[in-house]
Each structure stands twice: as C-alpha cells, then as structure tokens.
Write an enzyme that holds these catalytic residues in place. Sequence first.
Site, PDB file in Angstrom:
ATOM      1  N   ASP A 277       0.858  -1.173   0.000  1.00  0.00           N
ATOM      2  CA  ASP A 277       0.000   0.000   0.000  1.00  0.00           C
ATOM      3  C   ASP A 277       0.912   1.246   0.000  1.00  0.00           C
ATOM      4  O   ASP A 277       2.145   1.138   0.114  1.00  0.00           O
ATOM      5  CB  ASP A 277      -0.964  -0.012   1.192  1.00  0.00           C
ATOM      6  CG  ASP A 277      -2.187   0.881   0.922  1.00  0.00           C
ATOM      7  OD1 ASP A 277      -2.121   1.766   0.042  1.00  0.00           O
ATOM      8  OD2 ASP A 277      -3.217   0.715   1.607  1.00  0.00           O
TER       9      ASP A 277
HETATM   10  C1  NOJ Z   1      -3.859   4.194   0.430  1.00  0.00           C
HETATM   11  C2  NOJ Z   1      -5.081   3.316   0.463  1.00  0.00           C
HETATM   12  O1  NOJ Z   1      -5.060   2.478   1.608  1.00  0.00           O
HETATM   13  C3  NOJ Z   1      -5.241   2.437  -0.769  1.00  0.00           C
HETATM   14  O2  NOJ Z   1      -6.484   1.821  -0.718  1.00  0.00           O
HETATM   15  C4  NOJ Z   1      -5.074   3.265  -2.015  1.00  0.00           C
HETATM   16  O3  NOJ Z   1      -5.250   2.426  -3.144  1.00  0.00           O
HETATM   17  C5  NOJ Z   1      -3.708   3.919  -2.002  1.00  0.00           C
HETATM   18  N1  NOJ Z   1      -3.625   4.808  -0.858  1.00  0.00           N
HETATM   19  C6  NOJ Z   1      -3.404   4.693  -3.292  1.00  0.00           C
HETATM   20  O4  NOJ Z   1      -4.228   5.784  -3.413  1.00  0.00           O
END
Ligand code: NOJ
Length: 732
Positions: A277
């Site tokens: 993530d």
């Molecule tokens: C953090 C989030 O937890 C995730 O779901 C998302 O895809 C990413 N940021 C990228 O924006």
Amino acid sequence: MRFLLVFTLLGLSLAPAAANPVRPETLGSAAAIEAAVDRLLARMTLKEKIGQLHFPSLAFPHEPQIEAVRRGEIGAMLNVVDPRYIKAFAAAARESRLGIPMLYAIDAIYALKITFPPPLAWAATWRPDLAELAAYDVAREARALGVNWTFAPMVDVSRDPRWGRVIEGAGEDAFLASAFSAARVKGYRRGGLATSVKHFVGYGAPEGGRDYTGTEISTPELLDRYLPPFKAALDAGSETVMASFNTINGVPVTMNRALVTDLLKKRLGFDGFVTSDFVAIGELVAHGVARDLEEASVLAFKAGIDFDMASGGYDLYLARAVADGRIKVGAIDDAVRRVLRVKYRLGLFDQTEADFANLPRPVDDAAVRRSAREVARESFVMLKNDKAALPLTAATGRIALIGSSADSAQHDHSWWGPSGHQKPETETLRAALEHRMRPGQTLEYAPAFADPCGREFKDKDAAIAVAKRADVVVYNVIEDCEIQGEGVSRTKLGLSGQQKTMLDALAQTGKPIVLVVETGRPLVLAEASQQADAILIAWHPGTEGRTALAEVLTGEVAPSGKLPMTFPRAEGQIPMSYNVLPTGRPWTGSRYTTGYVDEKQTPLYPFGHGLTYTTFAYDKIVLSEPKMPVKGTIDVDVTVRNTGSRAGAEVVQLYTRQLVASRSRPVKELRAFEKITLKPGEARTVRFRLKAQDLGFHNDAGRFLVEAAPYTVMAGGSSDTALLADFVVTRD
Ligand code: NOJ
C-alpha cells in the site's frame, strides 16, 4: 512464522485459483507469455528490473520522471490522469532501451466523471450483476483517460462502522463480499483495467475501528471471514493484489512472508504481482520492525511484496541488497516476471503510439448515467415505514422538504475524488421532487443549514415553520463529507453537525417525518428511529442519485435494497454482526447471561433487512433430502408470496447453522440469496442448491473441515429469518 506451519495444512476450500484468463489481444497463450517474459528478462539489466518494481510519489513537474522512464527506471505511475502526461510517459517508455510499456494506476473505484453510489451501496442492491456494471462503467471512464490499472476492488470484510473505510467494501459478510468481489473484478477488467484486490488481509478488523491500527485475527477467522473475498477476486482474474497496512497478530502484512508468499502466492497459486500500500514499506520503520528504509525494503521484498508503492526503498536499496547477497537475483527475477506477466496479459506490449493518440477517448455519458441511476435505485434501503408514510402519493398533500443537502448539486461526497474529468450536471433532490408533484401535492423547501452537510444552522425557525404548514416532512440528512473514508474513524455515529438537533425540533411539530439519510456507513439511529415514521438509507447516491431518490420517494420505483451491514442501537455494541458465535449463556434478561445491562442485545436493524412498498410472506421451506453426504448437495425450495397490493422485489436469503461441531460455529451464516420480483398475490418458489463442501470451516491448524453433523437451514427476507428446516450431513 506461526502461519507458515498453519497454511501448509490448508484444505479444499483454498485450492489454487483458476488460471488467469489471457486477454484475446495478447500473445494468445499462457505459455507464449511465459516465453516472452523470459526472453525479455534475459535482456534486462538489474537497474531495469528494479525499475519495474516501484513507482514514485506523484511529483510535479513530471519531466524528471519522464526522463527516468526513458532510462528504463520506472515502469508505472500513480495518479497521472492528464492524458497529455500519459502520452508523454508512454512515448518515453517506447523510447526506452527495451520499450517496456507502463502501468498507469488510480483509485478508479466509483467516482470519476459520473459518480456512482459507493461500493457499500452496491452491496445493498444484493445484485452482483449491477456491481459488475458499475465497475465496468467506472473502468471505461478511467480507460478513456489512458489509465490501465485500478486499486480496486476493496473487499475488506468489516463489522465495525466506526472504521470509515467500510464505505469501500461490501459489508460484514464473507459470502456477500465474495459475490461482490468477483463481480467487481469482472466489471473493472471488462472495462479495460487491471485490478488490485485490496487490502490483503484483515485490514477491516482494526482495533477500536481506528484506521491503520493492528488486528488480532485467529487462523479460522482469517481463513473463513477475511480471506474468501480475496479468493473470489483471484478466481475472477485479479491481476494484482495490494497488501494491507495493518499488523496481524503483531506482524505487519507488508513484511509477512507467511501470508504474502506462503498463503497468497503458493497456496492460492496467485501468479500476478503484489504491491504494497502507499508508503507502507517505509512505515515498517514506524511499526518498529525495521531500523530504516533499507532494512524495511529488504524485509518487504523477502516477504513477497513485489512492488513498492511510493516508499522509494526498492529504487534506492534493492541493487545494494543484491550486490551483498541479502537478496538473490532469482527473487528479483520472480518479482519482475510477475509484473511483466501482467503487462503482457493486459496486452500492453501490443500497444502502439496510435493507442494514445486520441486520449481522452469519448465515453457514452448517457449510458454511464443510466447505470448509475439503476445502481442507486436498487441500493436504497427502507429501514422503516410506519403508517405508510412512503411513498408520497397524490393524497400526501403538502410536503415540507428540509435540509440543505436536498438543494445541493454536490454529488461526489466521496474522498476518492473525481479526477481528470469535468464534473457533470446533476439534479438536486428538490428539483427532482418538484418535477414529480402531482395535482393536490405541493412542495415547500427550507434548507435549515448554511452548508450542504448540516454543520451550521441557517434560518432554523423558517424550516420549522415550513414543517408546521405541511402534511408530511421529508428531512434529508447527510453524513458529513469530511468524516468518512480512509483515515476517518468515529466514536459517535449519530447524525453529524446540527442535524440531530434539527430532527428533534421537527419531531416537536408532530408531523409525520420521512428521514432520508445519505451515509457511507451504518449510523446509530436509535432515537431518530423513534422520531421518524419512515427512514430511507440513500447511501451517497451519486450523480444520478437524487433523481433516483425522488423516484423512490414518490413511489415511481419501489425501494429494494437490503443492509449489507448491521445497524447497531448504540456505539457500545460495536463490533456487531449477525453471524456471531453462540454463547454458553444466551441472554435471558437476567444477570450472568450475555448482554448489556443498559442496552438491548439486538441490533436496531439487522443484516439483510430492508422493506419495500409491499409485503412478503415466507410460506414454506422444503428440502429435497433430509441428508446429504459430505461430497453431496441438497436443494432447498423456499416459497415466497407477495401479500401486498403492488409489485415489489425481495431478496430471498438462505442461512445455515451447524448445530454440533468440533468448535463453536456461528448462529447463522449466509449461504445463498436471490433478488426476485413478485406481482401482488404472486407466489414463487426459489430453489437454492446447498453443497456440503461450502458449509465447512477451518480449525486452528488451518485445516478445512466439513463435518458430518446436524444442521439447520433458515430462510427469510433478512438475517432475522422466518423459516427453518433441519438436515444432516453424513460421511458418505
Ligand atoms: C492508500 C489506500 O489504503 C489504498 O487503498 C489506495 O489504493 C492507495 N492509498 C493509493 O491511493
């Protein structure tokens, strides 16, 4: 390490996912792709290989990044939604030594140009086909910009509405979430995007509902509650998986080899790639498991995280780790192979300059709007409707419409903001209702608040005066747009801002109240449910949503959504779900039994609940056999009758319980559902096939068991079921 031992025992239910289908425009066969990947890998330098394994944080201007792409050092970008830049990146990739095409990622979830209701609302339709349609349309909009990779679907099962991210998922139930997970993957992929099912795994169980906190999840819980929607996404062909931020039993997923490599890649046979993530690899330092970004990067890579989302560590340190032997080049090759495989599967190597020439491509907005309207219509959940307060008929007379959101055209109450597209026109609820007034009906509107989210009052007295003059009050409230989604957990789940105070004042008028609630999560509406005659949960209905709302409020369309998450009576009951384990001391009303002394034990509205403008009777449940062998099936026939005076849709739900087992089993588990429409007086028998193998569970050792035992099967229009029958699973 605990999981390492455990998962080697995984049984039937977690057999490797079906091979990912290869798109027709690509090399043609899986073997041809593997051969092409090998040929390409053999020509790559270590620097070029590592370039495929990360993207940087978005930075403007993009020129230095474009140059890095030209040098073969970056293979993907996040949040580049301006087609001019996509063209520039694509040209740089073509000009690079090996010409490896790029992935362009965004969170294309439910809101780009046309905003759909959020995924929790998709689940409330109980129509996976509609979720597929919505995902398909969102994907088409993203693809039109040049984007080819979405960070969706989010399939985290959650029983905790304090956690703001429940808006992105399909609610509390693994079976429902799996159906929607598969549908969403199919839709996004059909629309031309690679998917990244997320967040693997257990992210929906944060302690205290606080985003990013740790989770404690037992092996059976992990395998039976949290994993199934991921398995469903892989079976549907999800090309990538995103690892979650959280720890599980003390170990961050981003460095959890037992989960990422042993369970996901080996046991489930996932051959796409795993991304971290956002900056999660760097966060291993804050988790207290790595001294610095270099150590964090090595840990994450060794755990099986193929791709570094924006931490920068793979770019900076992987080459050094290979040079000093901490990481083997073979492991780098495996990760790169996974990324290249996905790029081949997507057909990216077949693209030419011409594919980027006419970006942004036009999308048929009218068709997307039609889908958005249909999803919204079917997602609304009518929680109560005393004295037939709804629909607003010609006999209703004077209607007071209260609430600033009712006159707001703001329809993207999502923090996954629209990107790259200009926002389209939208109708307000006020306008949509005004169009629908019939002779004898009048509508008078008062905002009551200064802002669309009801934070501050404006002319409260005027609003009360409008209510006093009316025969019925339609009060539109909204969960403040700032307090939902990622990083937004709440301890109080009542109406936000001044909206409850206004409801109290409206209730004082003694007029019938129809409460229309726009929300991204279950709220605590115990007192509000005493004050309102009807409650309609509209979620955040999106670009077409207020029009759909007016259709439903006026009875042009009947509500047909059902709750994908329990609505508790009080925050103190959370976490709450229908599928709990039985207790040795069920609540009897007396001391020393399970429950609260200051609150009822039941939810305010249970999972699966939702009313419509007609009523249904569950007449009978008939089993094809009283017994089924562990490898067998039985059919369950449920007869439902429309007992009201208008046509309506009902979600017929089937649950089971294993009455005696080697460990305590939930009091109810959803096993099947079907949404049917019945004319007044019409009865229909819905046939469900129950498979014994689908009734199994995992034990502490991670072994999948289907036990010979007595079961009950229950059917109804909610998890508060109406019918039941018993059967036995036998050894043969
Ligand atoms: C953090 C989030 O937890 C995730 O779901 C998302 O895809 C990413 N940021 C990228 O924006």
